[in-house]
Design a protein around this motif. Sequence first.
Motif, PDB file in Angstrom:
ATOM      1  N   SER A   1       0.794  -1.235   0.000  1.00 39.90           N
ATOM      2  CA  SER A   1       0.000   0.000   0.000  1.00 39.90           C
ATOM      3  C   SER A   1       0.823   1.279   0.000  1.00 39.90           C
ATOM      4  O   SER A   1       0.301   2.347  -0.321  1.00 39.90           O
ATOM      5  N   ALA A   2       2.103   1.218   0.362  1.00 45.14           N
ATOM      6  CA  ALA A   2       2.892   2.455   0.452  1.00 45.14           C
ATOM      7  C   ALA A   2       4.379   2.136   0.484  1.00 45.14           C
ATOM      8  O   ALA A   2       4.792   0.993   0.724  1.00 45.14           O
ATOM      9  N   GLN A   3       5.175   3.174   0.233  1.00 45.87           N
ATOM     10  CA  GLN A   3       6.624   3.102   0.358  1.00 45.87           C
ATOM     11  C   GLN A   3       7.077   4.263   1.228  1.00 45.87           C
ATOM     12  O   GLN A   3       6.646   5.401   1.021  1.00 45.87           O
ATOM     13  N   GLU A   4       7.915   4.001   2.222  1.00 48.16           N
ATOM     14  CA  GLU A   4       8.313   5.063   3.139  1.00 48.16           C
ATOM     15  C   GLU A   4       9.616   4.713   3.843  1.00 48.16           C
ATOM     16  O   GLU A   4      10.031   3.560   3.884  1.00 48.16           O
ATOM     17  N   LYS A   5      10.273   5.747   4.365  1.00 50.35           N
ATOM     18  CA  LYS A   5      11.456   5.534   5.188  1.00 50.35           C
ATOM     19  C   LYS A   5      11.016   5.053   6.563  1.00 50.35           C
ATOM     20  O   LYS A   5      10.091   5.597   7.158  1.00 50.35           O
ATOM     21  N   LEU A   6      11.672   4.019   7.052  1.00 50.05           N
ATOM     22  CA  LEU A   6      11.315   3.456   8.349  1.00 50.05           C
ATOM     23  C   LEU A   6      12.574   3.295   9.182  1.00 50.05           C
ATOM     24  O   LEU A   6      13.564   2.721   8.713  1.00 50.05           O
ATOM     25  N   THR A   7      12.520   3.799  10.405  1.00 53.40           N
ATOM     26  CA  THR A   7      13.641   3.638  11.331  1.00 53.40           C
ATOM     27  C   THR A   7      13.240   2.696  12.453  1.00 53.40           C
ATOM     28  O   THR A   7      12.231   2.897  13.125  1.00 53.40           O
ATOM     29  N   VAL A   8      14.015   1.637  12.611  1.00 53.80           N
ATOM     30  CA  VAL A   8      13.855   0.670  13.696  1.00 53.80           C
ATOM     31  C   VAL A   8      15.218   0.541  14.367  1.00 53.80           C
ATOM     32  O   VAL A   8      16.217   1.076  13.863  1.00 53.80           O
ATOM     33  N   PRO A   9      15.312  -0.135  15.508  1.00 52.06           N
ATOM     34  CA  PRO A   9      16.618  -0.245  16.176  1.00 52.06           C
ATOM     35  C   PRO A   9      17.736  -0.798  15.300  1.00 52.06           C
ATOM     36  O   PRO A   9      18.907  -0.478  15.511  1.00 52.06           O
ATOM     37  N   ALA A  10      17.399  -1.610  14.290  1.00 53.01           N
ATOM     38  CA  ALA A  10      18.420  -2.193  13.421  1.00 53.01           C
ATOM     39  C   ALA A  10      18.917  -1.222  12.356  1.00 53.01           C
ATOM     40  O   ALA A  10      19.897  -1.508  11.663  1.00 53.01           O
ATOM     41  N   GLY A  11      18.235  -0.064  12.199  1.00 52.13           N
ATOM     42  CA  GLY A  11      18.683   0.915  11.216  1.00 52.13           C
ATOM     43  C   GLY A  11      17.522   1.609  10.523  1.00 52.13           C
ATOM     44  O   GLY A  11      16.356   1.436  10.891  1.00 52.13           O
ATOM     45  N   THR A  12      17.852   2.397   9.511  1.00 54.10           N
ATOM     46  CA  THR A  12      16.854   3.104   8.708  1.00 54.10           C
ATOM     47  C   THR A  12      16.815   2.473   7.318  1.00 54.10           C
ATOM     48  O   THR A  12      17.861   2.271   6.688  1.00 54.10           O
ATOM     49  N   PHE A  13      15.609   2.186   6.839  1.00 54.28           N
ATOM     50  CA  PHE A  13      15.441   1.435   5.596  1.00 54.28           C
ATOM     51  C   PHE A  13      14.403   2.102   4.695  1.00 54.28           C
ATOM     52  O   PHE A  13      13.503   2.801   5.173  1.00 54.28           O
TER      53      PHE A  13
END
Length: 231
Positions: free
Chosen positions: A162-174
């Motif tokens: 449904s979407a594409q976005e920048k995501l930051t989690v403890p393992a990094g930003t993707f």
Amino acid sequence: MKKLLLWTIVCLVSLQIPAFAQDCAGLTLKEGSGFEMNNYDAKGRPAGKMIYKIAKVTKDGAYTVFKIDMEFFNTKEKSELKNTYEMKCDGNVMLLDASSLVNQEQMKSFQNMEMEFTYENIEYPTKYQVGDKLKDASVKGKGKTGAAPVAFNMLIRNRNISAQEKLTVPAGTFDAYKLNADMTMEMVMGFPIKMEMQSISYRTPGVIWDLKTETYRKGKLMGYSELTKIY
């Protein structure tokens, strides 16, 4: 039963020999490598963690086959659940063996029910595009206890990007893609126990597992998991 159904929608012994590794669609699949995910309840409180390790990598024709061992630890670091997942990659799609969605504890509960299962595996493309619709997946079981019929169904439907976005989690930003799906889990043994949920997971090419997964019921957040470490 509900707890097992909910936490179902997730150790390599090191030897003194070189670890076997394969590359597939940007994924480096190496025995002994792995990743970790932390679980949280709806209020963001810790609810345990899952540790995954690639136990074995083999070739089967056009497919690279890899088995992933998972162990769930509660907030007191006590192991509560283990499972093994089998996945395949042919360069265009990854397949998660749907039979591995029924964990060992659940299978024990079916031992005396003469259960027969059919499966539709979960497919993940190696390239994502917003608007893509992905195939449904399922685990369907039929059996009996005495003369009474028994059924177990796990259905994953309406899968779409449904979407594409920048995501930051403890393992990094993707650069992540948002995957929506409807899930139904049902156990029928005289009377039905049914749970309908919605999941939102975030995935990115080059990473085997979800970056983040959120589970909802009737529009209300039930809990979520985040990727904390890749090694």
